[in-house]
Design a protein around this motif. Structure first.
Motif, PDB file in Angstrom:
ATOM      1  N   GLY A  36       4.007  -4.226  -1.851  1.00  0.00           N
ATOM      2  CA  GLY A  36       4.545  -4.589  -3.202  1.00  0.00           C
ATOM      3  C   GLY A  36       5.062  -3.663  -4.169  1.00  0.00           C
ATOM      4  O   GLY A  36       5.043  -3.869  -5.218  1.00  0.00           O
ATOM      5  N   LEU A  37       5.613  -2.541  -3.457  1.00  0.00           N
ATOM      6  CA  LEU A  37       6.145  -1.643  -4.411  1.00  0.00           C
ATOM      7  C   LEU A  37       7.604  -1.296  -3.847  1.00  0.00           C
ATOM      8  O   LEU A  37       8.079  -0.051  -3.888  1.00  0.00           O
ATOM      9  CB  LEU A  37       5.115  -0.194  -4.391  1.00  0.00           C
ATOM     10  CG  LEU A  37       3.941  -0.534  -4.979  1.00  0.00           C
ATOM     11  CD1 LEU A  37       2.979   0.964  -4.986  1.00  0.00           C
ATOM     12  CD2 LEU A  37       3.814  -0.846  -6.644  1.00  0.00           C
ATOM     13  N   GLY A  38       8.239  -2.322  -3.455  1.00  0.00           N
ATOM     14  CA  GLY A  38       9.527  -2.008  -2.739  1.00  0.00           C
ATOM     15  C   GLY A  38      10.510  -1.692  -3.838  1.00  0.00           C
ATOM     16  O   GLY A  38      10.508  -2.308  -4.925  1.00  0.00           O
ATOM     17  N   GLN A  39      11.445  -1.118  -3.556  1.00  0.00           N
ATOM     18  CA  GLN A  39      12.533  -0.536  -4.550  1.00  0.00           C
ATOM     19  C   GLN A  39      13.653  -1.752  -4.613  1.00  0.00           C
ATOM     20  O   GLN A  39      13.542  -2.683  -3.782  1.00  0.00           O
ATOM     21  CB  GLN A  39      13.322   0.497  -4.041  1.00  0.00           C
ATOM     22  CG  GLN A  39      14.284   1.124  -5.024  1.00  0.00           C
ATOM     23  CD  GLN A  39      13.875   1.531  -6.416  1.00  0.00           C
ATOM     24  OE1 GLN A  39      13.558   0.526  -6.957  1.00  0.00           O
ATOM     25  NE2 GLN A  39      14.076   2.838  -6.848  1.00  0.00           N
ATOM     26  N   SER A  91      -4.518   1.538   3.063  1.00  0.00           N
ATOM     27  CA  SER A  91      -5.877   1.661   2.917  1.00  0.00           C
ATOM     28  C   SER A  91      -5.712   2.422   1.541  1.00  0.00           C
ATOM     29  O   SER A  91      -6.027   3.600   1.488  1.00  0.00           O
ATOM     30  CB  SER A  91      -6.414   2.295   4.035  1.00  0.00           C
ATOM     31  OG  SER A  91      -6.003   3.708   4.171  1.00  0.00           O
ATOM     32  N   GLY A  92      -6.067   1.805   0.438  1.00  0.00           N
ATOM     33  CA  GLY A  92      -5.904   2.558  -0.763  1.00  0.00           C
ATOM     34  C   GLY A  92      -7.248   2.710  -1.073  1.00  0.00           C
ATOM     35  O   GLY A  92      -8.259   2.207  -0.347  1.00  0.00           O
ATOM     36  N   LYS A 110      -0.337 -10.843   4.313  1.00  0.00           N
ATOM     37  CA  LYS A 110      -1.573 -11.073   4.978  1.00  0.00           C
ATOM     38  C   LYS A 110      -1.523 -12.835   5.341  1.00  0.00           C
ATOM     39  O   LYS A 110      -2.132 -12.827   6.362  1.00  0.00           O
ATOM     40  CB  LYS A 110      -2.532 -10.947   3.961  1.00  0.00           C
ATOM     41  CG  LYS A 110      -2.859  -9.333   3.732  1.00  0.00           C
ATOM     42  CD  LYS A 110      -4.158  -9.161   2.785  1.00  0.00           C
ATOM     43  CE  LYS A 110      -4.002  -7.922   1.955  1.00  0.00           C
ATOM     44  NZ  LYS A 110      -5.147  -7.886   0.806  1.00  0.00           N
ATOM     45  N   GLN A 111      -1.371 -13.507   4.281  1.00  0.00           N
ATOM     46  CA  GLN A 111      -1.515 -14.878   4.825  1.00  0.00           C
ATOM     47  C   GLN A 111      -0.723 -15.478   5.806  1.00  0.00           C
ATOM     48  O   GLN A 111      -1.171 -15.978   7.033  1.00  0.00           O
ATOM     49  CB  GLN A 111      -1.414 -15.823   3.768  1.00  0.00           C
ATOM     50  CG  GLN A 111      -2.112 -15.869   2.413  1.00  0.00           C
ATOM     51  CD  GLN A 111      -3.510 -16.364   2.693  1.00  0.00           C
ATOM     52  OE1 GLN A 111      -3.876 -17.631   3.120  1.00  0.00           O
ATOM     53  NE2 GLN A 111      -4.509 -15.256   2.838  1.00  0.00           N
ATOM     54  N   SER A 147      -7.301  -4.834   1.385  1.00  0.00           N
ATOM     55  CA  SER A 147      -6.148  -3.728   1.520  1.00  0.00           C
ATOM     56  C   SER A 147      -5.179  -4.114   0.596  1.00  0.00           C
ATOM     57  O   SER A 147      -5.125  -5.056   0.001  1.00  0.00           O
ATOM     58  CB  SER A 147      -5.717  -4.048   3.054  1.00  0.00           C
ATOM     59  OG  SER A 147      -4.637  -4.973   3.184  1.00  0.00           O
ATOM     60  N   GLU A 148      -4.241  -3.199   0.622  1.00  0.00           N
ATOM     61  CA  GLU A 148      -3.112  -3.303  -0.301  1.00  0.00           C
ATOM     62  C   GLU A 148      -1.980  -4.225  -0.135  1.00  0.00           C
ATOM     63  O   GLU A 148      -0.908  -4.255  -0.644  1.00  0.00           O
ATOM     64  CB  GLU A 148      -2.713  -1.845  -1.122  1.00  0.00           C
ATOM     65  CG  GLU A 148      -3.916  -1.189  -1.562  1.00  0.00           C
ATOM     66  CD  GLU A 148      -4.341  -1.740  -2.793  1.00  0.00           C
ATOM     67  OE1 GLU A 148      -3.414  -2.432  -3.628  1.00  0.00           O
ATOM     68  OE2 GLU A 148      -5.347  -1.704  -3.141  1.00  0.00           O
TER      69      GLU A 148
END
Ligand SMILES: Cc1cc2nc3c(=O)[nH]c(=O)nc-3n(C[C@H](O)[C@H](O)[C@H](O)COP(=O)(O)O)c2cc1C
Length: 479
Positions: free
Chosen positions: A434-437, A25-26, A332-333, A325-326
């Motif tokens: 989407g911010l995985g190392q 929840s950005g 999501k799909q 949502s982020e």
């Protein structure tokens, strides 16, 4: 017991979009919901890392830089920018910069980043309208809490919501921060056989300059799952608990552990029972506003909540899969497709989370729910939000996480029982947005959490499409 009337009670929302970490929840989601007259809640959990990583992916659209430019003491936000912003974004193969893990004696730069990041997320959610915006934190993550609250208050956050523990000191800390007083939070430390007191200290005056003489005190909502806890907070918290979110164990994210039925069995129970349903009449009797959460996202269940004396409901899952949502669009799909095919499966994982609390996980192919893929991941602890502190001496603590490499955990006195089945939520949750190392073996695997109840999602998707907006959610809930 608190009998004061809540201030400005005419401004209480009927629908709260629950805070969803990390970064789910950005500000975009929260802002959309707030503009529609309900309350949007951003997640403050690990928001310093979320913002540092968004800056490294180029801050497309320039929103973070715009928020930073409104920060009252620009040298602080400029330092953050200098350290992390990459014009045009880093290359996809390049790892994100390492971030120092939270420690009790934080460096000034780390404290500054917490203040600036929490400010920025709330600033963006509140920009251009006068709707209500809240921020959500987990009580179990204690070290970043006070600077985070201060940053959110600098952006004039309306509500602070906190669960995942017993947030008894937070109301008093909010009062202190509003007066710009030095405040402290007692920190939980394991193996503390000598009962030493360990605190996280914070003095706003070390950071604010200029004319600031006070801040407005946001209202505080405790997220609880038992009427006993609601009463304890009302009686024992020194500042005002303005209300409660009463969360059922079918809600997404972390859940309160089940209460013991068989007291002779030392093992914690692994299933919920009637004992885990709070007595709403007792919560109502406290005389504070409350909202019901967990499978409450439908017009009928809102009406039922109002009939039970609640001010409204808090919903998470139905917003988590909305356009704003982020969560990564492909996740999501996949989830929405499984849901529409009647194949969605949610597991209450009693072991995965280092907090020790049960955690709801969506059974999804390309995530850590896939045991084969999970086992291929090398245990790495490099974010450290869920590390436990343990006592070494009156002035020294150590840090360990049951999800870290097993040998190092055991060397620090951790138990193999506790380490068993643990998943790195810090890295997994950042991958979900989407911010995985980036590791040598690829990107960190996402971990997706959701509540058990997808019925409202089905109804909304039927009416609109797999790509629905937060407005579709509010329209449905108000229909
Ligand atoms: C993806 C996701 C992440 C969540 N993260 C948090 C969190 O960080 N803190 C929190 O207090 N609640 C969290 N929750 C719980 C929601 O705020 C909300 O109370 C809950 O989802 C309501 O139940 P529902 O999912 O059945 O609507 C999360 C829920 C979801 C679906």
């Amino acid at each position: 017991m608190q009998n004061e009337k809540i201030q400005g009670s005419d401004k209480l929302p009927e629908i709260i979009q629950g805070g969803m970490g990390a970064g789910v929840s950005g500000w975009r989601l929260a802002k959309t919901v707030s503009k529609l007259g309900q309350m949007g809640v951003v997640s403050g959990t690990a928001i310093d890392i979320v913002i540092a990583r968004r800056l490294q992916t180029g801050d497309q659209g320039g929103d973070i830089r715009r928020a930073f430019s409104h920060f009252p003491w620009p040298d602080m936000s400029e330092r953050f920018l200098d350290d992390f912003f990459i014009k045009g974004g880093k290359s996809p193969e390049e790892p994100f910069k390492l971030f120092p893990m939270p420690v009790l004696q934080m460096k000034r730069s780390a404290v500054e980043r917490l203040i600036v990041a929490n400010f920025a997320e709330v600033f963006l959610a509140k920009e251009g309208h006068d709707g209500l915006v809240g921020i959500n934190y987990l009580e179990k993550i204690q070290i970043p809490t006070i600077p985070s609250l201060f940053g959110a208050m600098l952006a004039n956050v309306d509500f602070v919501l906190m669960g995942g523990g017993i947030p008894i000191s937070i109301p008093e800390i909010l009062d202190g921060l509003a007066r710009l007083d030095a405040v402290k939070l007692k920190i939980d430390v394991e193996n503390n056989t000598q009962n030493y007191n360990y605190y996280s200290h914070f003095d706003p005056k070390e950071f604010c300059r200029g004319e600031l003489s006070e801040l407005s005190r946001p209202r505080f909502l405790a997220i609880i799952s038992s009427d006993i806890l609601a009463k304890t907070l009302a009686r024992r918290a020194k500042g005002l608990v303005d209300g409660y979110i009463v969360e059922h164990y079918i809600a997404g994210g972390h859940n309160a552990p089940p209460r013991k039925i068989d007291k002779s069995n030392p093992e914690p129970p692994q299933e919920y029972s009637q004992k885990d349903i709070p007595d709403l009449s007792k919560i109502k009797a406290i005389g504070r506003p409350f909202w019901l959460a967990g499978g409450r996202a439908s017009p009928e269940k809102i009406k039922d909540a109002l009939d039970l004396g609640a001010t409204g409901i808090q919903a998470g899952t139905v917003f988590a899969y909305s356009r704003e949502s982020e969560i990564m669009p492909e996740i999501k799909q996949d989830v929405l497709q499984l849901c529409m095919d009647g194949k969605i499966k949610i597991i209450t994982d009693f072991k995965a989370s280092s907090t020790g609390y049960p955690f709801k996980v969506v059974d999804l192919e390309n995530t850590v729910a896939n045991m084969e893929k999970r086992e291929k991941r090398k245990r790495i602890c490099d974010l450290g939000f869920l590390r436990h502190l343990y006592s070494k001496s009156e002035t020294e603590v150590g840090y360990r996480c049951p999800a870290e490499p097993i040998n190092s955990y055991l060397k620090k006195g951790g138990s193999s029982d506790l380490a068993n089945g643990k998943v790195c939520l810090c890295n997994g949750l950042l991958a979900t947005i989407g911010l995985g190392q980036i590791r040598q073996y690829g990107v960190e695997l996402p971990i997706v959490t959701s509540g058990d109840d997808f019925s409202s999602v089905v109804n909304i998707v039927k009416k609109s499409s797999l790509d629905y907006s937060a407005k579709d959610v509010i329209d449905y809930l108000k229909s």
